[in-house]
Design an enzyme around this catalytic site. Structure first.
Site, PDB file in Angstrom:
ATOM      1  N   HIS A 469      53.911  45.371  58.414  1.00 38.85           N
ATOM      2  CA  HIS A 469      54.804  45.233  57.251  1.00 38.85           C
ATOM      3  C   HIS A 469      56.198  45.726  57.581  1.00 38.85           C
ATOM      4  O   HIS A 469      56.405  46.527  58.500  1.00 38.85           O
ATOM      5  CB  HIS A 469      54.244  45.997  56.041  1.00 38.85           C
ATOM      6  CG  HIS A 469      54.433  47.486  56.081  1.00 38.85           C
ATOM      7  ND1 HIS A 469      55.609  48.101  55.696  1.00 38.85           N
ATOM      8  CD2 HIS A 469      53.594  48.493  56.469  1.00 38.85           C
ATOM      9  CE1 HIS A 469      55.483  49.421  55.831  1.00 38.85           C
ATOM     10  NE2 HIS A 469      54.277  49.681  56.303  1.00 38.85           N
ATOM     11  N   CYS A 470      57.159  45.227  56.823  1.00 44.78           N
ATOM     12  CA  CYS A 470      58.528  45.750  56.858  1.00 44.78           C
ATOM     13  C   CYS A 470      58.884  46.067  55.415  1.00 44.78           C
ATOM     14  O   CYS A 470      58.278  46.948  54.820  1.00 44.78           O
ATOM     15  CB  CYS A 470      59.487  44.759  57.517  1.00 44.78           C
ATOM     16  SG  CYS A 470      59.313  43.047  56.964  1.00 44.78           S
ATOM     17  N   SER A 471      59.804  45.337  54.812  1.00 42.13           N
ATOM     18  CA  SER A 471      60.082  45.504  53.389  1.00 42.13           C
ATOM     19  C   SER A 471      59.497  44.330  52.606  1.00 42.13           C
ATOM     20  O   SER A 471      58.624  44.499  51.773  1.00 42.13           O
ATOM     21  CB  SER A 471      61.584  45.617  53.136  1.00 42.13           C
ATOM     22  OG  SER A 471      61.851  45.849  51.764  1.00 42.13           O
TER      23      SER A 471
END
EC number: 3.1.3.48
Length: 550
Positions: A469-471
């Protein structure tokens, strides 16, 4: 006039959205408890001092607003992704209002007795955006009335022509730096070559001539942070303008960049063909599960949601439980992943539920970026806050941090957790790898460090799907998955690698298109797309043998 009151005693409820906001509007019936009759406009305009009493916000593009508008209204033309961000405050909304008269001061917005919003079309997407704006005003103690006109602009202008100002805006909007939106770079602005550019040097462009008739705002996703000291430009006193391409990194002078950019545009076109049907439940690309009244609130960004066919379903212990999380299964020919958004406060227990369901004895989580960037929350911390030995309970899941260490001269962080489910006696372990120096919409600055990070994650020996995940869970997340997959390819698959080959023979193009069919917008920006080619080229020039990862 009786309509929804924005005082603390009232409760705002974000209405369920229709189709994904990134798409062309889908015709449907939207409802809102904050709808007010457009007939009230004349009543407000008849007041002697109505401009000091009422704020009318028009959400249409600037180009349309400049031609015709409700008398005295102001324009707010921003992407839904930006409006929805928690850190995007009322102050920033106010700073982006465009006023035809350029005389009104909106800093004392608390003194308005009423705020009315006019939407471009009366469909769920736009109505939801308007309600999000109202929610922000309410949270910052706005005590007046908030309402959304029950007719979109075209119907207001047709039914109540007396409230419409049709005088063209000659120089009020777009001509002055103070009236321009915060600077952002879209793919079109930073395209490597302008084939239609006139003049001997297409890498240097003069300041654009204001043209209100053709002015429109880009649906950008990465606005630069607001500069409190200079409202007109985030770079100081310099005039805000399209940047001279001499300032763009040297890689953009590579002749292959034009080819890559055209490839990226073709990927965008292929994705658009899929997304136009995402609001159709019977479509292969349907996203309607993510936009119900309950699941919608668990999306960090309203225009980045999973396809029904690949979304992760949480295992339910009772029929009343919601099985939704903004996450997608991603399968490549070498590995299996789960791509998900950065957690928000209301979805942390869902995140650990997903981890528990999809890892075996040892799980792997990859986090790309930091919790905050430029003052904006990109991901809510979903692990214990007091460091090693601390425990935190999230719903049915107790998470204990076992260790934390900085790796590769602090370029990334390894944390180890233990998870226990209240309904099961067993304990699972999770290795959490964070690469903090990778900002939203960009690519890693150091190729060597990125390869070392990929190798380190590869050596974790986790079981089950690798959770990334990132944002938003698409740009950096998609880039990581593509890199992790390509570095597992055999030498023969990359033999004679050349960005100029046809799309059907381009392994990068095919891989990005493949994972975009499983989660929208993966490898979101041209910068990220080009970085994949740059990394492969760098490794081949260094005579690194594939597969780099096994």
């Amino acid at each position: 006039m009786n309509f929804s009151n924005g005082s603390k005693s009232s409760t705002f409820t974000i209405a369920p959205s229709g189709s994904c906001i990134a798409l062309p509007p889908q015709r449907g019936v939207a409802t809102s408890k904050y709808a007010v009759h457009a007939s009230c406009l004349q009543e407000y305009l008849d007041k002697e001092a109505w401009k000091d009493d009422t704020l009318i916000i028009d959400l249409r593009p600037v180009s349309e607003f400049s031609k015709s508008r409700i008398k005295g209204s102001v324009n707010l033309s921003l992407p839904a992704t930006l409006i929805k961000r928690p850190a995007f405050s009322v102050a920033r909304i106010i700073s982006n209002l465009h006023d035809v008269d350029d005389k009104r001061d909106f800093q004392n917005w608390q003194e308005f007795s009423s705020i009315l919003v006019c939407v471009p079309a009366w469909i769920a997407n736009y109505v939801t955006n308007a309600e999000v704006i109202g929610e922000k005003f309410r949270k910052e103690s706005y005590s007046g009335d908030f309402g959304i006109l029950d007719l979109d602009y075209s119907k207001v202008s047709g039914k109540y022509p007396s409230v419409i100002d049709n005088s063209p805006v000659k120089s009020k909007l777009g001509a002055l730096p103070s009236a321009r939106p915060r600077l952002s770079y879209s793919a079109a602005q930073t395209a490597p070559i302008s084939l239609s550019s006139e003049g001997s040097d297409y890498f240097s462009r003069p300041p654009p001539t204001p043209n209100v008739a053709g002015l429109s705002l880009n649906n950008f996703f990465c606005p630069l942070p607001e500069n409190k000291d200079n409202k007109s430009s985030p770079f100081g006193s310099a005039t805000v303008q399209t940047p001279c391409l001499h300032s763009v990194p040297d890689a953009f002078t590579n002749p292959d960049v034009a080819t890559l950019y055209q490839k990226f545009l073709r990927l965008q076109s292929l994705e658009h063909q899929r997304l136009v049907s995402c609001s159709d439940r019977n479509s292969q690309w349907s996203t309607v599960d993510s936009l119900s009244n309950t699941s919608y609130k668990k999306n960090r960004y309203t225009d980045i949601v999973p396809y029904n066919c690949t979304r992760v379903h949480l295992k339910r212990t009772s029929p009343s439980e919601l099985d939704y999380i903004n996450a997608s299964f991603i399968k490549t020919e070498t590995s299996n992943y789960i791509a998900c958004q950065g957690s928000i406060s209301r979805s942390i227990s869902d995140f650990w539920h997903m981890v528990w369901d999809n890892v075996e004895n040892i799980g792997t989580i990859v986090m790309l970026g930091s919790l905050f960037e430029a003052g904006r929350e990109m991901c809510t911390a979903y692990w214990p806050s007091n460091g090693i030995g601390d425990k935190q309970v999230y719903g049915d899941y107790c998470v204990k941090q076992i260790s934390e260490e900085n790796v590769d001269n602090s370029r990334f962080i390894l944390r180890k957790f233990e998870i226990q489910n209240a309904n099961f006696p067993s304990v699972k372990k999770v290795h959490h790898y964070q690469y903090p120096n990778w900002s939203d919409c960009n690519s890693p600055e150091n190729v060597k460090s990125m390869v070392e990070f990929l190798k380190y994650v590869n050596n974790s020996h986790g079981s089950g799907n690798t959770i990334v995940h990132c944002s938003a869970g698409v740009g950096r997340t998609g880039t990581f998955i593509v890199l992790d997959t390509i570095l597992r390819f055999p030498e023969s698959k990359l033999s004679g690698f050349n960005p100029s080959v046809a799309d059907s023979s381009d392994v990068v193009f095919q891989l990005v298109d493949h994972i975009r069919k499983q989660r929208m917008k993966m490898v979101q920006t041209f910068t990220q797309f080009k970085y994949v080619y740059d990394l492969i080229d760098s490794l081949q020039k260094s005579q690194v043998h594939f597969p780099v990862l096994t």
